[in-house]
Design a protein around this motif. Structure first.
Motif, PDB file in Angstrom:
ATOM      1  N   ASN A 296       0.797  -1.233   0.000  1.00 29.51           N
ATOM      2  CA  ASN A 296       0.000   0.000   0.000  1.00 29.51           C
ATOM      3  C   ASN A 296       0.829   1.282   0.000  1.00 29.51           C
ATOM      4  OD1 ASN A 296      -2.315  -1.486  -0.157  1.00 29.51           O
ATOM      5  ND2 ASN A 296      -2.905  -1.239   1.978  1.00 29.51           N
ATOM      6  N   PRO A 297       1.789   1.461   0.940  1.00 35.97           N
ATOM      7  CA  PRO A 297       2.570   2.713   0.905  1.00 35.97           C
ATOM      8  C   PRO A 297       3.420   2.844  -0.355  1.00 35.97           C
ATOM      9  CG  PRO A 297       3.468   1.188   2.537  1.00 35.97           C
ATOM     10  CD  PRO A 297       2.161   0.617   2.083  1.00 35.97           C
ATOM     11  N   ILE A 298       3.875   1.715  -0.890  1.00 35.05           N
ATOM     12  CA  ILE A 298       4.667   1.745  -2.126  1.00 35.05           C
ATOM     13  C   ILE A 298       3.793   2.211  -3.287  1.00 35.05           C
ATOM     14  CG2 ILE A 298       5.998   0.336  -3.758  1.00 35.05           C
ATOM     15  CD1 ILE A 298       6.684  -1.496  -1.355  1.00 35.05           C
ATOM     16  N   ILE A 299       2.571   1.684  -3.351  1.00 32.63           N
ATOM     17  CA  ILE A 299       1.628   2.078  -4.408  1.00 32.63           C
ATOM     18  C   ILE A 299       1.332   3.568  -4.336  1.00 32.63           C
ATOM     19  CG2 ILE A 299      -0.759   1.838  -5.212  1.00 32.63           C
ATOM     20  CD1 ILE A 299      -0.592  -1.128  -4.268  1.00 32.63           C
ATOM     21  N   TYR A 300       1.050   4.067  -3.122  1.00 31.93           N
ATOM     22  CA  TYR A 300       0.716   5.485  -2.973  1.00 31.93           C
ATOM     23  C   TYR A 300       1.921   6.389  -3.230  1.00 31.93           C
ATOM     24  CZ  TYR A 300      -4.039   4.919  -1.222  1.00 31.93           C
ATOM     25  OH  TYR A 300      -5.374   4.656  -1.122  1.00 31.93           O
ATOM     26  N   THR A 301       3.127   5.896  -2.927  1.00 30.71           N
ATOM     27  CA  THR A 301       4.333   6.712  -3.105  1.00 30.71           C
ATOM     28  C   THR A 301       4.747   6.779  -4.568  1.00 30.71           C
ATOM     29  OG1 THR A 301       5.093   6.078  -0.901  1.00 30.71           O
ATOM     30  CG2 THR A 301       6.724   7.037  -2.363  1.00 30.71           C
ATOM     31  N   LEU A 302       4.803   5.625  -5.226  1.00 29.36           N
ATOM     32  CA  LEU A 302       5.311   5.559  -6.596  1.00 29.36           C
ATOM     33  C   LEU A 302       4.315   6.108  -7.612  1.00 29.36           C
ATOM     34  CD1 LEU A 302       7.058   2.055  -6.620  1.00 29.36           C
ATOM     35  CD2 LEU A 302       8.113   4.300  -6.327  1.00 29.36           C
ATOM     36  N   ARG A 303       3.020   5.973  -7.341  1.00 30.04           N
ATOM     37  CA  ARG A 303       2.003   6.351  -8.323  1.00 30.04           C
ATOM     38  C   ARG A 303       1.379   7.727  -8.042  1.00 30.04           C
ATOM     39  NH1 ARG A 303       0.338   2.279 -11.613  1.00 30.04           N
ATOM     40  NH2 ARG A 303      -1.626   3.339 -11.986  1.00 30.04           N
ATOM     41  N   ASN A 304       1.985   8.471  -7.120  1.00 31.15           N
ATOM     42  CA  ASN A 304       1.434   9.778  -6.770  1.00 31.15           C
ATOM     43  C   ASN A 304       2.531  10.833  -6.871  1.00 31.15           C
ATOM     44  OD1 ASN A 304       0.589  12.071  -5.025  1.00 31.15           O
ATOM     45  ND2 ASN A 304      -1.211  10.783  -4.691  1.00 31.15           N
TER      46      ASN A 304
END
Length: 320
Positions: A296-304
């Motif tokens: 989850n934090p990786i998704i929000y960090t890389l895609r934002n």
């Protein structure tokens, strides 16, 4: 009469033992991998703590992220830390000591907090979907609708709504007589393996669990689907390709997290009981308790882009 008395005494003793503690099997079927699994799960736990703490920090200190979207994301990151802390530290202790003894009370508390935080996550993901819906479908009224007071109320409602139902559900399950085996073939106190240990008819409890799963999983999921249906419809009506791309990018991270979380939760709690083996249930539980919170934090960090930009600014201050 003497034999009958002895049997009753043994049954009473077993009942007393199971009321005192359970035994979590965890990953005891792979004894040679206990230390390796300990290292892997410890690394995963630290990654979740660090990544989510960074997201909370940058959403607090960066003025550009003082918006409802990132206010909800900061709360979601805090929720993720609480969510994994309910299960992983206990699992790490069991892997290190290779003992899975857990008291009756500790098991009930773990189950209660796990489902309370899981329910909160369902509601908070729904709130985040509503925020995106207002931002894209009603942009002119966004600041008026999603004011700070309303955002606080939405977050508070997400945390509080699940509490009464979870307390009642947990009390109902742990009021059952546990007079058979006290061995739980799982790495935490989950509902399906606990109900398997109960004596007598558990139909009412299983029905209550199914109803709770429908309320906490299916209803929020349907609301999210409706929200994203309207969001996608509004995005496709935009004339600018750049505008469509930007709108999709603000939603893609949240939508990815929703699919991962609700997909595994649905398989675990809404699938018919005979179709799911204990080992399969344990594997699915690993996904929604450990691996998805890691992603989850990786998704929000890389895609934002906003989060990435804020992270670079933070690193520039710390490492000039």
């Amino acid at each position: 009469f003497a034999m009958s008395s002895d049997k009753e005494q043994i049954k009473a003793e077993n009942s007393n033992i199971t009321l005192m503690e359970f035994l979590l099997l965890g990953f005891s079927n792979t004894p040679s991998l206990q230390r390796t699994l300990f290292g892997i799960f410890l690394l995963i736990y630290l990654t979740i703590l660090i990544c989510n703490s960074i997201i909370i920090l940058i959403t607090k200190i960066d003025p550009d992220l003082h918006t409802p979207m990132y206010y909800f994301l900061g709360n979601f990151s805090f929720l993720e830390i609480c969510y994994v802390t309910v299960t992983i530290p206990r699992m790490l202790m069991d892997l290190w000591t290779q003992k899975g003894h857990i008291s009756f009370l500790a098991c009930a508390i773990q189950m209660g907090f796990f489902f309370m935080l899981g329910g909160t996550e369902c509601f908070l993901l729904t709130v985040m979907a509503y925020d995106r819906y207002v931002a894209i479908c009603n942009p002119l009224h966004y600041s008026l609708v999603m004011n700070h007071k309303f955002c606080i109320q939405l977050v508070a409602a997400s945390w509080i709504t699940a509490v009464p139902a979870v307390i009642g559900q947990t009390w109902q399950i742990f009021s059952l007589p546990f007079c058979a085996s006290h061995v739980i073939n799982h790495f935490f106190c989950d509902v399906p393996p606990i109900l398997q240990l109960a004596c007598g008819d558990t139909f009412v409890n299983e029905t209550a669990v199914l109803v709770a799963a429908v309320v906490f999983i299916m209803v929020p999921m349907l609301l999210i689907v409706v929200s994203y249906g309207k969001i996608i419809s509004s995005i496709l009506k935009l004339s600018s390709a750049r505008g469509r791309s930007k709108a999709f990018s603000t939603c893609s991270s949240h939508l990815t997290v929703v699919v991962l979380f609700y997909g595994t939760a649905t398989i675990s709690y809404l699938q018919p009981k005979p179709n799911q083996s204990e080992e399969k249930g344990k594997l699915i539980s690993l996904f929604y308790t450990i691996f998805i919170p890691t992603l989850n934090p990786i998704i929000y960090t890389l895609r934002n882009k906003d989060i990435t930009k804020a992270l670079r600014k933070l690193l520039a201050k710390l490492l000039p």
